[in-house]
Motif scaffolding. Structure first.
Motif, PDB file in Angstrom:
ATOM      1  N   ASP A  22      -1.925  11.488  37.128  1.00  0.00           N
ATOM      2  CA  ASP A  22      -2.516  11.232  35.883  1.00  0.00           C
ATOM      3  C   ASP A  22      -2.771  12.711  35.117  1.00  0.00           C
ATOM      4  OD1 ASP A  22      -1.915   8.774  35.781  1.00  0.00           O
ATOM      5  OD2 ASP A  22      -3.906   8.064  36.327  1.00  0.00           O
ATOM      6  N   SER A  23      -3.133  12.715  33.912  1.00  0.00           N
ATOM      7  CA  SER A  23      -3.617  13.878  33.259  1.00  0.00           C
ATOM      8  C   SER A  23      -5.070  13.910  33.533  1.00  0.00           C
ATOM      9  CB  SER A  23      -3.526  13.828  31.772  1.00  0.00           C
ATOM     10  OG  SER A  23      -4.385  12.678  31.479  1.00  0.00           O
ATOM     11  N   TYR A  24      -5.825  15.011  33.570  1.00  0.00           N
ATOM     12  CA  TYR A  24      -7.179  15.254  33.678  1.00  0.00           C
ATOM     13  C   TYR A  24      -7.976  14.252  32.574  1.00  0.00           C
ATOM     14  CZ  TYR A  24      -6.164  19.578  36.266  1.00  0.00           C
ATOM     15  OH  TYR A  24      -5.724  20.583  37.279  1.00  0.00           O
ATOM     16  N   ARG A  25      -7.650  14.199  31.382  1.00  0.00           N
ATOM     17  CA  ARG A  25      -8.123  13.445  30.518  1.00  0.00           C
ATOM     18  C   ARG A  25      -8.231  11.736  30.849  1.00  0.00           C
ATOM     19  NH1 ARG A  25      -9.632  14.172  25.411  1.00  0.00           N
ATOM     20  NH2 ARG A  25      -8.248  16.036  25.095  1.00  0.00           N
ATOM     21  N   SER A  26      -7.351  11.388  31.647  1.00  0.00           N
ATOM     22  CA  SER A  26      -6.956   9.856  32.293  1.00  0.00           C
ATOM     23  C   SER A  26      -7.849   9.705  33.197  1.00  0.00           C
ATOM     24  CB  SER A  26      -5.411   9.590  32.368  1.00  0.00           C
ATOM     25  OG  SER A  26      -5.429   8.447  33.017  1.00  0.00           O
ATOM     26  N   VAL A  27      -7.988  10.710  34.217  1.00  0.00           N
ATOM     27  CA  VAL A  27      -8.672  10.613  35.354  1.00  0.00           C
ATOM     28  C   VAL A  27     -10.129  10.736  34.944  1.00  0.00           C
ATOM     29  CG1 VAL A  27      -9.391  11.859  37.562  1.00  0.00           C
ATOM     30  CG2 VAL A  27      -7.015  11.686  36.851  1.00  0.00           C
ATOM     31  N   GLY A  28     -10.622  11.487  34.125  1.00  0.00           N
ATOM     32  CA  GLY A  28     -11.950  11.707  33.356  1.00  0.00           C
ATOM     33  C   GLY A  28     -12.428  10.216  33.062  1.00  0.00           C
ATOM     34  N   ASN A  29     -11.240   9.647  32.292  1.00  0.00           N
ATOM     35  CA  ASN A  29     -11.817   8.379  31.591  1.00  0.00           C
ATOM     36  C   ASN A  29     -12.001   7.230  32.682  1.00  0.00           C
ATOM     37  OD1 ASN A  29     -11.439   9.346  29.008  1.00  0.00           O
ATOM     38  ND2 ASN A  29      -9.353   8.719  28.834  1.00  0.00           N
ATOM     39  N   GLN A  30     -11.469   7.447  33.875  1.00  0.00           N
ATOM     40  CA  GLN A  30     -11.546   6.342  35.039  1.00  0.00           C
ATOM     41  C   GLN A  30     -12.878   6.648  35.389  1.00  0.00           C
ATOM     42  OE1 GLN A  30      -9.690   4.062  36.289  1.00  0.00           O
ATOM     43  NE2 GLN A  30      -7.768   4.449  34.992  1.00  0.00           N
ATOM     44  N   PHE A  31     -13.576   7.892  35.202  1.00  0.00           N
ATOM     45  CA  PHE A  31     -14.924   8.096  36.228  1.00  0.00           C
ATOM     46  C   PHE A  31     -15.989   8.516  35.116  1.00  0.00           C
ATOM     47  CE2 PHE A  31     -11.599   8.660  39.416  1.00  0.00           C
ATOM     48  CZ  PHE A  31     -12.354   8.096  40.498  1.00  0.00           C
ATOM     49  N   GLY A  32     -15.614   8.314  33.964  1.00  0.00           N
ATOM     50  CA  GLY A  32     -16.783   8.396  32.996  1.00  0.00           C
ATOM     51  C   GLY A  32     -17.331  10.092  32.791  1.00  0.00           C
ATOM     52  N   VAL A  33     -16.043  10.978  32.946  1.00  0.00           N
ATOM     53  CA  VAL A  33     -16.449  12.429  32.756  1.00  0.00           C
ATOM     54  C   VAL A  33     -15.191  13.130  31.881  1.00  0.00           C
ATOM     55  CG1 VAL A  33     -17.603  12.517  35.184  1.00  0.00           C
ATOM     56  CG2 VAL A  33     -15.255  13.017  34.770  1.00  0.00           C
ATOM     57  N   GLY A  34     -15.750  14.321  31.642  1.00  0.00           N
ATOM     58  CA  GLY A  34     -14.544  15.046  30.772  1.00  0.00           C
ATOM     59  C   GLY A  34     -13.540  15.498  31.431  1.00  0.00           C
ATOM     60  N   LYS A  35     -12.350  15.846  31.114  1.00  0.00           N
ATOM     61  CA  LYS A  35     -11.356  16.582  31.574  1.00  0.00           C
ATOM     62  C   LYS A  35     -11.542  17.787  32.229  1.00  0.00           C
ATOM     63  CE  LYS A  35      -9.222  18.912  27.589  1.00  0.00           C
ATOM     64  NZ  LYS A  35      -8.071  18.956  26.718  1.00  0.00           N
ATOM     65  N   PHE A  36     -12.480  18.607  31.445  1.00  0.00           N
ATOM     66  CA  PHE A  36     -12.973  19.967  32.092  1.00  0.00           C
ATOM     67  C   PHE A  36     -13.827  19.647  33.577  1.00  0.00           C
ATOM     68  CE2 PHE A  36     -12.316  21.025  27.578  1.00  0.00           C
ATOM     69  CZ  PHE A  36     -11.200  21.821  27.727  1.00  0.00           C
ATOM     70  N   THR A  37     -14.572  18.584  33.423  1.00  0.00           N
ATOM     71  CA  THR A  37     -15.419  18.447  34.795  1.00  0.00           C
ATOM     72  C   THR A  37     -14.380  17.872  35.848  1.00  0.00           C
ATOM     73  OG1 THR A  37     -17.016  17.526  33.303  1.00  0.00           O
ATOM     74  CG2 THR A  37     -17.071  16.747  35.601  1.00  0.00           C
ATOM     75  N   VAL A  38     -13.289  17.191  35.602  1.00  0.00           N
ATOM     76  CA  VAL A  38     -12.130  16.872  36.452  1.00  0.00           C
ATOM     77  C   VAL A  38     -11.707  17.960  37.111  1.00  0.00           C
ATOM     78  CG1 VAL A  38     -10.208  15.722  36.834  1.00  0.00           C
ATOM     79  CG2 VAL A  38     -11.761  14.549  35.548  1.00  0.00           C
ATOM     80  N   GLY A  39     -11.274  19.116  36.360  1.00  0.00           N
ATOM     81  CA  GLY A  39     -10.593  20.024  36.675  1.00  0.00           C
ATOM     82  C   GLY A  39     -11.277  21.092  37.397  1.00  0.00           C
ATOM     83  N   ALA A  40     -12.669  21.051  36.978  1.00  0.00           N
ATOM     84  CA  ALA A  40     -13.717  22.011  38.248  1.00  0.00           C
ATOM     85  C   ALA A  40     -13.854  21.289  39.378  1.00  0.00           C
ATOM     86  CB  ALA A  40     -15.031  22.255  37.225  1.00  0.00           C
ATOM     87  N   ALA A  41     -13.787  19.941  39.221  1.00  0.00           N
ATOM     88  CA  ALA A  41     -14.039  19.314  40.715  1.00  0.00           C
ATOM     89  C   ALA A  41     -13.031  19.665  41.374  1.00  0.00           C
ATOM     90  CB  ALA A  41     -14.446  17.728  40.439  1.00  0.00           C
ATOM     91  N   VAL A  42     -11.571  19.417  40.884  1.00  0.00           N
ATOM     92  CA  VAL A  42     -10.430  19.876  41.867  1.00  0.00           C
ATOM     93  C   VAL A  42     -10.595  20.993  42.718  1.00  0.00           C
ATOM     94  CG1 VAL A  42      -7.933  20.187  41.737  1.00  0.00           C
ATOM     95  CG2 VAL A  42      -9.014  18.196  40.419  1.00  0.00           C
ATOM     96  N   ILE A  43     -11.042  22.047  41.815  1.00  0.00           N
ATOM     97  CA  ILE A  43     -11.013  23.353  42.305  1.00  0.00           C
ATOM     98  C   ILE A  43     -12.182  23.426  43.353  1.00  0.00           C
ATOM     99  CG2 ILE A  43     -11.322  25.857  41.900  1.00  0.00           C
ATOM    100  CD1 ILE A  43      -8.626  24.443  40.935  1.00  0.00           C
ATOM    101  N   GLN A  44     -13.315  23.100  43.082  1.00  0.00           N
ATOM    102  CA  GLN A  44     -14.801  23.107  43.856  1.00  0.00           C
ATOM    103  C   GLN A  44     -14.082  22.112  45.351  1.00  0.00           C
ATOM    104  OE1 GLN A  44     -17.748  21.316  41.525  1.00  0.00           O
ATOM    105  NE2 GLN A  44     -17.981  23.135  40.444  1.00  0.00           N
ATOM    106  N   VAL A  45     -13.727  21.062  45.233  1.00  0.00           N
ATOM    107  CA  VAL A  45     -13.468  20.352  46.305  1.00  0.00           C
ATOM    108  C   VAL A  45     -12.320  20.810  47.029  1.00  0.00           C
ATOM    109  CG1 VAL A  45     -12.885  17.984  47.146  1.00  0.00           C
ATOM    110  CG2 VAL A  45     -14.396  18.281  45.333  1.00  0.00           C
ATOM    111  N   ALA A  46     -11.230  21.332  46.529  1.00  0.00           N
ATOM    112  CA  ALA A  46     -10.302  21.902  47.377  1.00  0.00           C
ATOM    113  C   ALA A  46     -10.584  23.112  48.127  1.00  0.00           C
ATOM    114  CB  ALA A  46      -8.880  22.259  46.488  1.00  0.00           C
ATOM    115  N   ASN A  47     -11.300  23.958  47.391  1.00  0.00           N
ATOM    116  CA  ASN A  47     -11.717  25.009  48.153  1.00  0.00           C
ATOM    117  C   ASN A  47     -12.698  24.682  49.110  1.00  0.00           C
ATOM    118  OD1 ASN A  47     -11.328  27.755  46.927  1.00  0.00           O
ATOM    119  ND2 ASN A  47     -12.118  27.038  45.277  1.00  0.00           N
TER     120      ASN A  47
END
Length: 300
Positions: A22-47
């Protein structure tokens, strides 16, 4: 000024994003966060996954168990199967043409060696899609260690009257070496066909591993919307998660692979065959294996 996301929620967001394309926006909607928060989390957790778990999870393991299980499948003294697969990415502004593969889309290559259970034991991520599998392999640390004889234990068997070290198995694009066996090509006799059958049966493990990797982490089947620096980190994290799931016996539904195969059909890699000058010792080993398979001669 709200409280930071918990580690558990960040991990949950990233697992969802990697598994559901899904898009970052769609995933953010699932968890009640913004799309930029999703993007940041992906990099933080992957690292974090890459830094803390890669060296512990993507590792060779018990070589004797691997060799014994490949032998039970029909190929003696085998330590793994190798192949490469393309991961689609968005077009890059800088040196973008280098990332256009032979199918015409932008990609990065994941090269992987797998064991008898389809778990990754060595990975190489980040080469542009235009680069040939054989070149990636020749320039990899794995190739260097295999040439030096330091990747596997110095464990040889005798096939006929030929000494054979622990080998890995590859498709026709790879070079034939004393430690890398590949199929015969062209018009084949019955003994060559049998050799190819034994090799292919074991080498299919790496293709199945790629299938299961992409079926679980479907984001790898879509255009990864990340920078050139971050794409390899996310791919590596998915490989670590693949090994964890396989080792822990996590559920894998057949329907996932069916859907992944359907999506991956557009990204199928062409069966190209590179002509390589094979070492004489490698030719002797392959000929001895072919003869032993045909005669049923035992190896010692």
């Amino acid at each position: 000024m709200r409280a930071a996301l918990t580690v558990h929620k960040r991990v949950a967001i990233v697992l969802w994003k990697l598994a559901i394309p899904d898009s970052y926006r769609s995933v953010g909607n699932q968890f009640g966060v913004g799309k930029f928060t999703v993007g940041a989390a992906v990099i933080q957790v992957a690292n974090a996954i890459t830094e803390l778990l890669l060296s512990r999870v993507v590792t060779l393991g018990n070589v004797q168990v691997i060799v014994d299980d490949f032998a039970a499948m029909g190929f003696p003294n085998c330590g793994g199967a190798i192949d490469g697969t393309h991961i689609p990415i968005l077009g890059l502004d800088h040196q973008g043409s280098q990332y256009i593969n032979h199918k015409g889309y932008f990609s990065m290559v994941l090269q992987a060696l797998v064991d008898h259970k389809g778990r990754f034991t060595n990975i190489n991520v980040g080469w542009p899609g235009k680069v040939h599998d054989a070149r990636i392999f020749r320039n990899s640390g794995l190739c260097e260690r295999l040439q030096q004889g330091t990747y596997f234990p110095d464990q040889k068997i005798t096939v006929g009257d030929v000494e054979m070290p622990i080998v890995i198995l590859g498709d026709p694009v790879y070079p034939l070496m004393p430690w890398l066996m590949k199929p015969y090509t062209g018009t084949l006799d019955s003994s060559q066909e049998l050799f190819n059958y034994r090799l292919s049966k074991c080498r299919m493990l790496v293709e199945c591993a790629f299938g299961r990797l992409k079926a679980r982490w479907c984001s790898l089947l879509t255009w990864l919307n990340l920078s050139k620096t971050n794409v390899p980190i996310v791919i590596t994290a998915c490989c670590v998660l693949h090994n964890l799931c396989e080792s822990k016996g996590e559920m894998f539904m057949a329907g996932w692979e069916v859907e992944a195969n359907r999506l991956a059909a557009d990204y199928a890699q062409r069966d190209t065959r590179a002509v390589r000058i094979a070492q004489q010792g490698a030719l002797h080993i392959r000929e001895a294996l072919k003869t032993s398979f045909m005669t049923g001669q035992a190896t010692v």
